[in-house]
Design a protein around this motif. Sequence first.
Motif, PDB file in Angstrom:
ATOM      1  N   ALA A  94      -7.902   2.847   7.737  1.00  0.00           N
ATOM      2  CA  ALA A  94      -8.277   2.129   6.515  1.00  0.00           C
ATOM      3  C   ALA A  94      -7.030   1.752   5.711  1.00  0.00           C
ATOM      4  N   ALA A  95      -6.061   2.662   5.663  1.00  0.00           N
ATOM      5  CA  ALA A  95      -4.805   2.371   4.955  1.00  0.00           C
ATOM      6  C   ALA A  95      -4.086   1.186   5.605  1.00  0.00           C
ATOM      7  N   TRP A  96      -4.135   1.132   6.936  1.00  0.00           N
ATOM      8  CA  TRP A  96      -3.483   0.021   7.644  1.00  0.00           C
ATOM      9  C   TRP A  96      -4.195  -1.309   7.376  1.00  0.00           C
ATOM     10  N   ALA A  97      -5.531  -1.272   7.317  1.00  0.00           N
ATOM     11  CA  ALA A  97      -6.291  -2.485   6.992  1.00  0.00           C
ATOM     12  C   ALA A  97      -5.907  -2.984   5.604  1.00  0.00           C
ATOM     13  N   GLU A  98      -5.789  -2.071   4.633  1.00  0.00           N
ATOM     14  CA  GLU A  98      -5.375  -2.476   3.284  1.00  0.00           C
ATOM     15  C   GLU A  98      -3.962  -3.064   3.317  1.00  0.00           C
ATOM     16  N   HIS A  99      -3.092  -2.472   4.129  1.00  0.00           N
ATOM     17  CA  HIS A  99      -1.702  -2.918   4.232  1.00  0.00           C
ATOM     18  C   HIS A  99      -1.586  -4.328   4.825  1.00  0.00           C
ATOM     19  N   ILE A 100      -2.409  -4.622   5.824  1.00  0.00           N
ATOM     20  CA  ILE A 100      -2.309  -5.934   6.491  1.00  0.00           C
ATOM     21  C   ILE A 100      -3.113  -7.015   5.756  1.00  0.00           C
ATOM     22  N   ILE A 101      -4.345  -6.696   5.349  1.00  0.00           N
ATOM     23  CA  ILE A 101      -5.193  -7.761   4.763  1.00  0.00           C
ATOM     24  C   ILE A 101      -5.751  -7.426   3.380  1.00  0.00           C
ATOM     25  N   GLY A 102      -5.493  -6.236   2.849  1.00  0.00           N
ATOM     26  CA  GLY A 102      -6.190  -5.810   1.634  1.00  0.00           C
ATOM     27  C   GLY A 102      -5.300  -5.612   0.425  1.00  0.00           C
ATOM     28  N   ALA A 103      -5.596  -4.551  -0.320  1.00  0.00           N
ATOM     29  CA  ALA A 103      -5.012  -4.323  -1.642  1.00  0.00           C
ATOM     30  C   ALA A 103      -3.520  -3.977  -1.613  1.00  0.00           C
ATOM     31  N   SER A 104      -3.005  -3.523  -0.480  1.00  0.00           N
ATOM     32  CA  SER A 104      -1.573  -3.197  -0.413  1.00  0.00           C
ATOM     33  C   SER A 104      -0.807  -4.183   0.476  1.00  0.00           C
ATOM     34  N   LYS A 105      -1.404  -5.367   0.676  1.00  0.00           N
ATOM     35  CA  LYS A 105      -0.728  -6.442   1.425  1.00  0.00           C
ATOM     36  C   LYS A 105       0.587  -6.791   0.721  1.00  0.00           C
ATOM     37  N   ASN A 106       1.621  -7.028   1.490  1.00  0.00           N
ATOM     38  CA  ASN A 106       2.963  -7.345   0.964  1.00  0.00           C
ATOM     39  C   ASN A 106       3.614  -6.175   0.213  1.00  0.00           C
ATOM     40  N   CYS A 107       3.085  -4.975   0.368  1.00  0.00           N
ATOM     41  CA  CYS A 107       3.677  -3.779  -0.239  1.00  0.00           C
ATOM     42  C   CYS A 107       4.205  -2.879   0.876  1.00  0.00           C
ATOM     43  N   PRO A 108       5.542  -2.748   1.000  1.00  0.00           N
ATOM     44  CA  PRO A 108       6.079  -1.899   2.069  1.00  0.00           C
ATOM     45  C   PRO A 108       5.737  -0.411   1.904  1.00  0.00           C
ATOM     46  N   TYR A 109       5.501   0.008   0.645  1.00  0.00           N
ATOM     47  CA  TYR A 109       5.242   1.429   0.377  1.00  0.00           C
ATOM     48  C   TYR A 109       3.909   1.593  -0.334  1.00  0.00           C
ATOM     49  N   SER A 110       2.976   2.327   0.300  1.00  0.00           N
ATOM     50  CA  SER A 110       1.676   2.549  -0.346  1.00  0.00           C
ATOM     51  C   SER A 110       1.073   3.871   0.089  1.00  0.00           C
ATOM     52  N   VAL A 111       0.221   4.387  -0.780  1.00  0.00           N
ATOM     53  CA  VAL A 111      -0.577   5.572  -0.459  1.00  0.00           C
ATOM     54  C   VAL A 111      -2.028   5.187  -0.679  1.00  0.00           C
ATOM     55  N   MET A 112      -2.887   5.496   0.276  1.00  0.00           N
ATOM     56  CA  MET A 112      -4.306   5.235   0.083  1.00  0.00           C
ATOM     57  C   MET A 112      -5.096   6.525   0.070  1.00  0.00           C
ATOM     58  N   LEU A 113      -5.998   6.637  -0.887  1.00  0.00           N
ATOM     59  CA  LEU A 113      -6.905   7.780  -0.951  1.00  0.00           C
ATOM     60  C   LEU A 113      -8.323   7.281  -0.751  1.00  0.00           C
ATOM     61  N   THR A 114      -9.053   7.896   0.171  1.00  0.00           N
ATOM     62  CA  THR A 114     -10.470   7.580   0.360  1.00  0.00           C
ATOM     63  C   THR A 114     -11.281   8.641  -0.361  1.00  0.00           C
ATOM     64  N   LEU A 115     -11.932   8.233  -1.443  1.00  0.00           N
ATOM     65  CA  LEU A 115     -12.729   9.165  -2.235  1.00  0.00           C
ATOM     66  C   LEU A 115     -14.188   9.043  -1.815  1.00  0.00           C
ATOM     67  N   GLY A 116     -14.616   9.933  -0.953  1.00  0.00           N
ATOM     68  CA  GLY A 116     -16.011   9.933  -0.506  1.00  0.00           C
ATOM     69  C   GLY A 116     -16.558  11.341  -0.638  1.00  0.00           C
ATOM     70  N   THR A 117     -17.357  11.749   0.337  1.00  0.00           N
ATOM     71  CA  THR A 117     -17.843  13.140   0.353  1.00  0.00           C
ATOM     72  C   THR A 117     -16.650  14.087   0.351  1.00  0.00           C
ATOM     73  N   GLY A 118     -15.634  13.715   1.140  1.00  0.00           N
ATOM     74  CA  GLY A 118     -14.344  14.406   1.123  1.00  0.00           C
ATOM     75  C   GLY A 118     -13.284  13.448   0.612  1.00  0.00           C
ATOM     76  N   VAL A 119     -12.011  13.775   0.864  1.00  0.00           N
ATOM     77  CA  VAL A 119     -10.916  12.867   0.504  1.00  0.00           C
ATOM     78  C   VAL A 119     -10.046  12.650   1.748  1.00  0.00           C
ATOM     79  N   GLY A 120      -9.862  11.377   2.108  1.00  0.00           N
ATOM     80  CA  GLY A 120      -8.961  11.049   3.205  1.00  0.00           C
ATOM     81  C   GLY A 120      -7.690  10.461   2.628  1.00  0.00           C
ATOM     82  N   GLY A 121      -6.630  10.439   3.431  1.00  0.00           N
ATOM     83  CA  GLY A 121      -5.391   9.863   2.940  1.00  0.00           C
ATOM     84  C   GLY A 121      -4.645   9.135   4.035  1.00  0.00           C
ATOM     85  N   GLY A 122      -3.904   8.088   3.626  1.00  0.00           N
ATOM     86  CA  GLY A 122      -3.054   7.363   4.555  1.00  0.00           C
ATOM     87  C   GLY A 122      -1.800   6.935   3.813  1.00  0.00           C
ATOM     88  N   ILE A 123      -0.649   7.085   4.454  1.00  0.00           N
ATOM     89  CA  ILE A 123       0.625   6.803   3.793  1.00  0.00           C
ATOM     90  C   ILE A 123       1.381   5.742   4.599  1.00  0.00           C
TER      91      ILE A 123
END
Length: 293
Positions: A107-136
């Motif tokens: 999911a972090a990679w999808a945001e990096h290529i086509i989503g909210a962190s596009k054109n950002c070389p450095y990002s952290v993504m948190l998935t806030l659901g039943t649990g918490v996932g992370g991607g750096i």
Amino acid sequence: MRKALAIDVGGTKIYNTLVNDKGEIVGEIEKHSTPKTYAEIISLFKEIIKKYENTVDVIAFATCGAVNNSNDGILGSTGNIVREYPKTDFKSLSTKPVYVENDANCAAWAEHIIGASKNCPYSVMLTLGTGVGGGIILDNRLYKGKSGAAGEMHFKINRGNKRKCTCGSSDCFEAYASGTGLRITAVETSGNPDITTYDVIEGLKNKDEQMTKIFDIWQNDIINGIIGLADIFDPDVVVLSGSMAEFVDTDYITEKVNTEIVTQPTKVVKAQAGNYSGMIGAGLLALGVKTDG
Ligand SMILES: [Zn+2]
């Protein structure tokens, strides 16, 4: 155009679809309940792959659990899916190349290529659901660590009340910042054992004083976690995704984070790659789609 068969494996649901190298979904979204036995999970994988493998270039799994650095197997246990699942030999499932990555990393990679962190070389993504996932993402690359397990959001928030976490430890960020964490914060604060996440969200919308206070405690725990992550990784952006992310106030969080961090100002934003960002990211990773950086 090259495309991937993308399969998203979670503890309760398994989805599959087709994703092209632009990150577009180009097939039906098929949804299955996650089988209760290992044999049934493997036969479901084989059935899905048999249906599509001749029409795609690669098979891409976005899975629960940490995934190794050769992207072909799972490290350790995976929570709410059958115990044998981590031993799955993904490469043996198809004659086409098979690529596996953790769902939050995808999911972090999808945001990096086509989503909210596009054109950002450095990002952290948190998935806030039943649990918490992370991607750096660091320097336009998914940061995996020495084993592949990096980005697990089980660092400690020391509140001294030893709240149990899904990982077996206690007082992890996940135990507070997840949807489950919001419910437990609500129970602890209100003294009502039957209070639900839904009650808090409805109360917040209706400007109920107690529910707003509970929500603010939860959001503040998320802010504290983001402050730590921003100080460590100095990201361009922190992306919040998952079912609980829609309720948070990203402008407020950005302001609070930026008053506390010692690194340079960052932005906290909501995800943009949609509900199937795990499958999109898996497809993009499996097809080798990167940014120019
Ligand atoms: Zn934990």
